[in-house]
Motif scaffolding. Structure first.
Motif, short mmCIF file in Angstrom:
data_model
loop_
_atom_site.label_atom_id
_atom_site.label_comp_id
_atom_site.label_asym_id
_atom_site.label_seq_id
_atom_site.Cartn_x
_atom_site.Cartn_y
_atom_site.Cartn_z
N LEU A 54 -1.23 -26.47 0.47
CA LEU A 54 -0.53 -25.85 -0.73
C LEU A 54 -0.75 -26.51 -2.17
O LEU A 54 -0.11 -26.34 -3.04
CB LEU A 54 1.05 -26.26 -0.70
CG LEU A 54 1.77 -25.45 0.70
CD1 LEU A 54 2.97 -25.88 1.00
CD2 LEU A 54 1.52 -24.00 0.49
N ASN A 55 -2.06 -27.20 -2.41
CA ASN A 55 -2.45 -27.67 -3.30
C ASN A 55 -1.21 -28.68 -3.99
O ASN A 55 -1.15 -28.60 -5.46
CB ASN A 55 -2.94 -26.86 -4.45
CG ASN A 55 -4.18 -26.31 -4.08
OD1 ASN A 55 -5.36 -27.21 -3.61
ND2 ASN A 55 -4.60 -24.92 -3.93
N ARG A 56 -0.63 -29.56 -3.34
CA ARG A 56 0.37 -30.49 -4.08
C ARG A 56 -0.01 -31.58 -4.48
O ARG A 56 -1.27 -31.85 -4.36
CB ARG A 56 1.38 -30.75 -2.82
CG ARG A 56 2.20 -29.85 -2.53
CD ARG A 56 3.24 -30.11 -1.26
NE ARG A 56 2.74 -29.91 -0.09
CZ ARG A 56 3.17 -29.52 0.97
NH1 ARG A 56 4.29 -29.27 1.20
NH2 ARG A 56 2.19 -29.34 2.05
N LYS A 57 0.62 -32.16 -5.61
CA LYS A 57 0.12 -33.14 -6.20
C LYS A 57 0.56 -34.58 -4.98
O LYS A 57 0.91 -34.32 -3.85
CB LYS A 57 1.21 -33.48 -7.31
CG LYS A 57 1.35 -32.42 -8.30
CD LYS A 57 1.36 -33.06 -9.69
CE LYS A 57 0.94 -32.26 -10.88
NZ LYS A 57 2.13 -31.15 -10.78
N MET A 58 0.00 -35.64 -5.54
CA MET A 58 -0.28 -36.66 -4.50
C MET A 58 1.09 -37.02 -3.94
O MET A 58 1.36 -37.26 -2.71
CB MET A 58 -0.83 -37.99 -5.33
CG MET A 58 -0.57 -39.11 -4.62
SD MET A 58 -1.87 -40.05 -4.28
CE MET A 58 -1.36 -41.77 -4.37
N ALA A 107 -5.71 -35.79 -0.47
CA ALA A 107 -7.09 -35.51 -1.44
C ALA A 107 -6.49 -35.32 -2.78
O ALA A 107 -5.44 -34.61 -3.13
CB ALA A 107 -7.71 -34.19 -1.13
N MET A 108 -7.21 -35.95 -3.88
CA MET A 108 -6.98 -35.70 -4.95
C MET A 108 -8.18 -35.36 -5.95
O MET A 108 -8.90 -35.98 -6.01
CB MET A 108 -6.23 -37.07 -5.74
CG MET A 108 -4.90 -37.39 -5.28
SD MET A 108 -4.60 -39.12 -5.15
CE MET A 108 -4.95 -39.35 -7.01
N GLY A 109 -8.18 -33.85 -6.40
CA GLY A 109 -9.36 -33.43 -6.91
C GLY A 109 -10.18 -32.28 -6.05
O GLY A 109 -10.08 -32.74 -4.82
N GLU A 110 -10.83 -31.49 -6.53
CA GLU A 110 -11.54 -30.72 -5.73
C GLU A 110 -12.72 -31.48 -4.79
O GLU A 110 -12.84 -31.07 -3.44
CB GLU A 110 -12.39 -29.63 -6.41
CG GLU A 110 -11.67 -28.39 -7.00
CD GLU A 110 -11.01 -27.63 -5.71
OE1 GLU A 110 -11.97 -27.59 -4.54
OE2 GLU A 110 -9.83 -27.51 -5.66
N GLU A 111 -13.26 -32.44 -5.30
CA GLU A 111 -14.28 -33.14 -4.59
C GLU A 111 -13.97 -33.83 -3.26
O GLU A 111 -14.55 -33.86 -2.32
CB GLU A 111 -15.22 -33.73 -5.49
CG GLU A 111 -16.43 -33.33 -6.23
CD GLU A 111 -17.07 -34.10 -7.07
OE1 GLU A 111 -17.61 -35.17 -6.61
OE2 GLU A 111 -17.03 -34.26 -8.40
N ASN A 154 -12.02 -42.00 -7.60
CA ASN A 154 -12.34 -43.49 -7.58
C ASN A 154 -13.09 -43.68 -6.17
O ASN A 154 -14.16 -44.27 -6.09
CB ASN A 154 -11.39 -44.42 -8.12
CG ASN A 154 -11.06 -44.26 -9.36
OD1 ASN A 154 -11.99 -43.71 -10.26
ND2 ASN A 154 -10.01 -45.00 -10.10
N GLU A 155 -12.08 -43.56 -5.36
CA GLU A 155 -12.58 -43.66 -3.84
C GLU A 155 -13.72 -43.11 -3.50
O GLU A 155 -14.97 -43.66 -2.85
CB GLU A 155 -11.49 -43.10 -3.05
CG GLU A 155 -10.22 -44.19 -2.89
CD GLU A 155 -9.17 -43.75 -3.86
OE1 GLU A 155 -9.44 -42.83 -4.66
OE2 GLU A 155 -8.14 -44.59 -3.94
N LEU A 156 -13.93 -41.63 -3.88
CA LEU A 156 -15.06 -41.09 -3.58
C LEU A 156 -16.39 -41.47 -4.20
O LEU A 156 -17.38 -41.82 -3.46
CB LEU A 156 -14.91 -39.56 -4.15
CG LEU A 156 -15.56 -38.25 -3.23
CD1 LEU A 156 -15.05 -38.37 -1.94
CD2 LEU A 156 -15.08 -37.11 -4.06
N GLN A 157 -16.46 -42.00 -5.31
CA GLN A 157 -17.60 -42.69 -6.01
C GLN A 157 -17.84 -43.97 -5.44
O GLN A 157 -18.94 -44.20 -5.12
CB GLN A 157 -17.06 -43.15 -7.26
CG GLN A 157 -17.62 -42.03 -8.40
CD GLN A 157 -17.11 -42.06 -9.67
OE1 GLN A 157 -16.80 -43.12 -10.21
NE2 GLN A 157 -17.42 -40.99 -10.59
#
Ligand code: HAM
Length: 421
Positions: A364-368, A336-340, A389-392
């Protein structure tokens, strides 16, 4: 100061428990096919059960039991083996009255013996065993032996040796006992104090005394096989006949005695022949115990069984370099990237598992980059990447970690896509 594990015990860490589970599952599956049902008895029992069952002149009872008094002053013992408890339970629950006979049971669990720890010998070890109670048909002796061999063969072991002996019926054993007493009595003062006690109570035990094993009288002691009566011989021949029908190879060893007192007729052990296997080569031991139910106060019910330890089975697998295929496949890792996007990943991760997949996500809220590294480490088959982007667009990037290819898949089809793959 840190506190370590007691001597002779081991921690089974997650990198090995998969192998344990596989063995236990295979054993349970074989028992299902052979119609043995699982029984679970307590880990501690009244000390007297083992004194009467296993025998109070055996090493197990004299030297190896973890015995203690509880707060109510009862004498209790951590079970050193499984047969006595199973037979106690058989008697207590009047299983001889059940409609389906013989009663065929299996168990698997920790046993405790205060032995000198070495390769293949622990103070806490796990036995898998079976007991068939209520039949003295030699065909069931062969069945029990074949069940043990089947487990080893399914696990992939090849270098095995099955050794058989007959300890005869009560009459044969009594005749042999008399001969042993006459043989040892004149020179019993050359033997250790344990053997002096054994002479009257159970002279057979002198033969496997660790202290006196080199004494010349042991080498030329009268052999039980010369005392087997016709019935015992005929019984033993039938057991061999049924093993022949099954195509199970064995060797006869008139010197095979077992370390527990309850045996008569068939006794057997399965050894590993693998090169480099340690000094202790016995993987499995068992035999017939007609009379044990009576010894612990029950009705007459002949029985036979065996037990083997998972520790020694694993050691044999290592010696033969057999790799077990443990299924710990991760079907997908959700990035996941971002809260949403994380909300979507939490949802997809949950529904994937519900649909039968094995999946994982980051906690662990790691980066990509960190998330991808973990996906790689746990060898996920697919990585599903969801960013803003994917989410949108209502889509996810699904990467096949085997061949590196990537596809864009609508979010509501991701689970199906992975399932189909
Ligand atoms: P046993 O020969 O004392 O028989 O033990 C059976 C198996 O348990 C051995 O062959 C070995 O695989 C394993 N074993 C015993 N002691 C240890 C240890 N200290 N560390 C690791 N493994 C060990 C019995 O226990 C009988 N109750 C078998 C039986 C069942 N007979 C009839 N029914």
């Amino acid at each position: 100061m840190t506190i370590n594990i007691p001597r002779g015990t081991q921690d089974l860490l997650p990198d090995v428990t998969g192998r344990w589970q596989l063995i236990e599952q295979t054993a349970a599956e074989i028992c299902r096919q052979y119609q043995y049902k699982e029984i679970r008895t307590p880990i501690f029992e009244h000390t007297e059960l083992f004194e009467r069952g296993v025998g109070d002149t055996t090493d197990i009872v004299q030297k190896e039991m973890y015995t203690f008094k509880d707060r109510g002053d009862r004498n209790l013992t951590l079970r050193p083996e499984g047969t006595a408890g199973v037979v106690r339970s058989y008697v207590q629950h009047k299983m001889h009255g059940q409609a389906v006979q013989p009663v065929k049971l299996f168990y698997s669990g920790p046993m405790f013996r205060y032995e000198r720890p070495q390769a293949g010998r622990f103070r806490q070890f796990v036995q898998f065993g079976v007991e068939a109670i209520g039949s003295d048909d030699p065909a069931i002796d062969a069945e029990v032996i074949s069940l043990a061999m089947e487990l080893y063969s399914r696990m992939g072991l090849k270098k095995l040796k099955l050794v058989l002996n007959s300890l005869g019926d009560t009459e044969s054993r009594l005749a042999h006992k008399e001969a042993l007493i006459q043989h040892f009595e004149p020179r019993i003062d050359e033997f250790c104090s344990d053997c002096q006690v054994r002479l009257k109570k159970n002279p057979l035990r002198i033969l496997d005394c660790k202290k006196d094993r080199d004494h010349e009288l042991i080498a030329n002691a009268p052999s039980l096989k010369d005392f087997l009566n016709e019935e015992s011989k005929a019984y033993f021949e039938k057991v061999q006949h049924y093993l022949d029908i099954m195509g199970i190879e064995y060797e006869l060893d008139p010197n095979l005695v077992r370390g527990l007192d309850y045996y008569n007729h068939t006794a057997f052990e399965i050894m590993s022949n693998a090169e480099g296997f340690g000094a202790i080569t016995t993987l499995c031991g068992g035999g017939r115990y007609n009379g044990l139910t009576e010894q612990i106060g029950g009705p007459t019910a002949p029985g036979i069984g065996f037990a083997l330890s998972i520790e020694r089975l694993l050691a044999a697998l290592d010696a033969e370099q057999v790799e077990l295929e443990v299924n710990d496949q991760v079907d997908a890792y959700f990035v996941a990237m971002g809260e949403e996007a994380k909300d979507k990943v939490v949802e997809l991760n949950y529904t994937s598992r519900h649909s039968g997949l094995s999946t994982e996500m980051d906690f662990l809220n790691r980066k990509m980059k960190g998330q991808l590294k973990t996906a790689d480490r746990i060898q996920a088959k697919y990585v599903v990447i969801i960013g803003e982007n994917e989410l949108q667009e209502g889509k996810a990037a699904v990467k096949n970690m085997h061949d590196g290819t990537q596809e864009t898949v609508p979010l509501d089809e991701v689970i199906n896509y992975i399932r189909k793959a």
